[in-house]
Design a protein around this motif. Structure first.
Motif, short mmCIF file in Angstrom:
data_model
loop_
_atom_site.label_atom_id
_atom_site.label_comp_id
_atom_site.label_asym_id
_atom_site.label_seq_id
_atom_site.Cartn_x
_atom_site.Cartn_y
_atom_site.Cartn_z
N LEU A 306 39.62 17.42 138.75
CA LEU A 306 39.50 17.65 140.04
C LEU A 306 38.01 17.59 140.68
CD1 LEU A 306 42.06 17.85 142.41
CD2 LEU A 306 41.44 20.36 142.09
N THR A 307 37.80 16.37 141.35
CA THR A 307 36.29 16.55 141.62
C THR A 307 35.99 16.37 143.33
OG1 THR A 307 35.49 15.08 140.01
CG2 THR A 307 33.97 15.27 141.79
N PHE A 308 35.36 17.37 143.73
CA PHE A 308 34.86 17.38 145.32
C PHE A 308 33.37 17.87 145.53
CE2 PHE A 308 34.55 22.05 145.37
CZ PHE A 308 35.14 22.66 144.30
N THR A 309 33.01 17.48 146.75
CA THR A 309 31.73 17.54 147.15
C THR A 309 31.62 18.70 148.21
OG1 THR A 309 31.63 15.90 148.61
CG2 THR A 309 31.01 15.21 146.57
N VAL A 310 30.63 19.22 148.34
CA VAL A 310 30.08 20.26 149.34
C VAL A 310 28.62 20.17 149.82
CG1 VAL A 310 31.76 22.06 148.36
CG2 VAL A 310 29.39 22.12 147.60
N SER A 311 28.33 20.79 150.91
CA SER A 311 27.12 20.62 151.39
C SER A 311 26.13 21.51 150.01
CB SER A 311 26.79 21.31 152.69
OG SER A 311 26.59 22.53 152.79
N ILE A 312 24.81 21.08 149.91
CA ILE A 312 24.03 21.53 148.98
C ILE A 312 23.83 22.76 149.15
CG2 ILE A 312 21.77 20.88 149.94
CD1 ILE A 312 22.72 20.05 146.45
N GLU A 313 23.81 23.31 150.15
CA GLU A 313 23.60 24.70 150.62
C GLU A 313 24.75 25.58 150.02
OE1 GLU A 313 23.37 22.70 153.40
OE2 GLU A 313 21.03 22.51 153.01
N ASP A 314 25.90 24.89 150.17
CA ASP A 314 27.11 25.78 149.53
C ASP A 314 27.45 25.62 148.08
OD1 ASP A 314 27.78 26.82 152.06
OD2 ASP A 314 29.20 25.24 152.70
N LEU A 315 26.50 25.06 147.36
CA LEU A 315 26.78 24.47 145.81
C LEU A 315 26.77 25.82 144.97
CD1 LEU A 315 27.46 22.53 143.76
CD2 LEU A 315 25.15 22.23 143.49
N VAL A 316 26.03 26.86 145.26
CA VAL A 316 26.03 27.93 144.34
C VAL A 316 27.32 28.78 144.61
CG1 VAL A 316 24.66 29.99 143.79
CG2 VAL A 316 23.42 27.96 144.20
N ALA A 317 27.29 29.00 145.94
CA ALA A 317 28.72 29.80 146.30
C ALA A 317 30.12 28.96 145.88
CB ALA A 317 28.97 29.84 147.87
#
Ligand code: ASP
Ligand code: MG
Length: 406
Positions: A306-317
């Motif tokens: 399962l692949t998804f993208t998030v905004s770069i600011e949210d990546l660590v969280a």
């Protein structure tokens, strides 16, 4: 009352002489019988500076204190502008979000406007003052200061325009409207004369930074027309965002948006059974992480990725949450990448014309740009590509769809 709301972004207010220039634009507005409400962002990059300072105090600054801190950026510009307006002969008063009656929920850093009590603003307008309001902020039921999230002043402006039944909301920025692509990376990009809410919303959510998606959403729901104009060239007519009436534009790609950086997470070896997707995306939603593109591959041996993208600011969280999900659902592991970006083409009526996808993929192929993920809506196609290919991809798509001729 003939009310106009006009909003100025941080780059239009970056220093004292720019603030004085903004005062001149406002002066001209008040020559006719218009009641002017001004919404301001913080000076230049001052919000970023405040965030860095806070991070020097604590690696996870208290959210309540953070919102009070960040709200001061907009208070600086509102007071300075009001001072100069008064000095240069235009009666004016500044109001903080709280004084302007902007009540929000209590989610610090991402508060949503619940209601605007415009009585104070109306009182001030009656005395023929220009009301300068600090954008991006409000107050919660606990009387605490809240902020609306990055770029939130656009939302303040549109919400005020709606609440006070303004004729129009003008957004002044440092480019001459909504362009066919980001003019900073696409040389022959041109400003659009007009664009519909739906198309603007898709462009804004997929990276066009000229106006925030939330502001467009509020405008669309309430049918509030917005004009995006250049502060430094205010004679230009700019772009009007409104309900699209121009039939000619149907079946055309209107614009290209890009995100230089997005975060990509793949959860590997996910058991392929009912309820799994919800057990992945519910915790992400609860952590307030907005997920963009989602791809689930077909399974083999009852396991899927399962692949998804998030905004770069949210990546660590998002990585943190995903790691706990992996344990809960018995998946194998997560793989995360921060070296990808996205390019999107947007235009109404795209679904009825399958040629767009083919043209997009061909244009990328011709530049040897590999596509990692594809996602579509009715009026948008987005491709996730390597960060190093984003600029090249934007130009290739702009050329392929001949967007330099309106
Ligand atoms: N100053 C805030 C930011 O930089 C809000 C805004 O500019 O609209 O995100
Ligand atoms: Mg800003």
């Amino acid at each position: 009352m003939n009310i106009e709301v006009i909003k100025f972004g941080g780059s239009s207010l970056a220093d004292a002489s720019k603030i004085k220039n903004v005062a001149k634009i406002i002066n001209q507005k008040t020559q006719n019988e218009t009641n002017v409400i001004v919404v301001v962002s913080a000076m230049g990059n001052s919000t970023d500076t405040l965030i860095s300072l806070a991070k020097e105090m604590s690696n996870d600054p208290n959210h309540r204190e953070m919102d009070v801190l960040l709200s001061t950026g907009e208070i600086v510009t509102s007071t300075l502008l009001s001072m100069h307006l008064n000095y240069s002969g235009t009666p004016s008063i500044s109001l903080t979000g709280t004084q302007a009656g902007i009540r929000t929920d209590d989610v610090y850093g991402r508060a949503k406007i619940a209601e605007i009590d415009g009585s104070r603003i109306k009182e001030e307008l009656k005395t023929k003052k220009v009301v300068v309001i600090a954008g991006f902020q409000g107050f919660s039921d606990k009387q605490d200061v809240t902020t609306l999230g990055r770029g939130g002043s656009d939302t303040t402006a549109v919400a005020l325009a709606v609440a006070l039944k303004a004729r129009i909301c003008e957004i002044y920025t440092d480019v001459s409207g909504v362009y066919t692509a980001d003019p900073r990376i696409c040389q022959n990009a041109i400003p659009l004369k007009q664009i519909g809410y739906e198309e603007m919303l898709e462009l804004a959510t997929t990276g066009a930074r000229v106006i925030s998606a939330r502001a467009v959403e509020v405008a669309a729901i309430n049918n509030m027309p917005i004009i995006v104009k250049n502060t430094f060239d205010s004679k230009q007519s700019g772009t009007i965002i409104q309900t699209e009436s121009n039939m000619e534009n149907i079946n055309k790609v209107r614009g290209i948006a890009h995100q230089q950086k997005v975060g990509k997470i793949t959860i590997k070896g996910v058991p392929d059974s009912p309820g799994i997707a919800s057990s992945v995306f519910r915790p992400l939603a609860e952590a307030n992480i907005a997920v963009d593109t989602i791809v689930q591959n077909s399974s083999s041996d009852n396991l899927t990725d399962l692949t998804f993208t998030v905004s770069i600011e949210d990546l660590v969280a998002a990585e943190k949450v995903s790691n706990s999900i992996v344990k809960n659902i018995g998946a194998k592991e997560i793989d995360s990448a921060d070296d990808v970006g996205s390019v999107s083409i947007v235009g109404t009526g795209m679904t009825s014309s399958p040629g767009y996808a083919a043209t997009m993929f061909e244009a990328l192929y011709n530049k040897q740009v590999n596509i990692e993920i594809i996602s579509t809506s009715e009026i948008r196609i987005t491709c996730v590509v390597k960060q190093s290919n984003v600029t090249k991809a934007v130009q290739a798509l702009h050329d392929a769809f001949k967007l330099d001729v309106e």
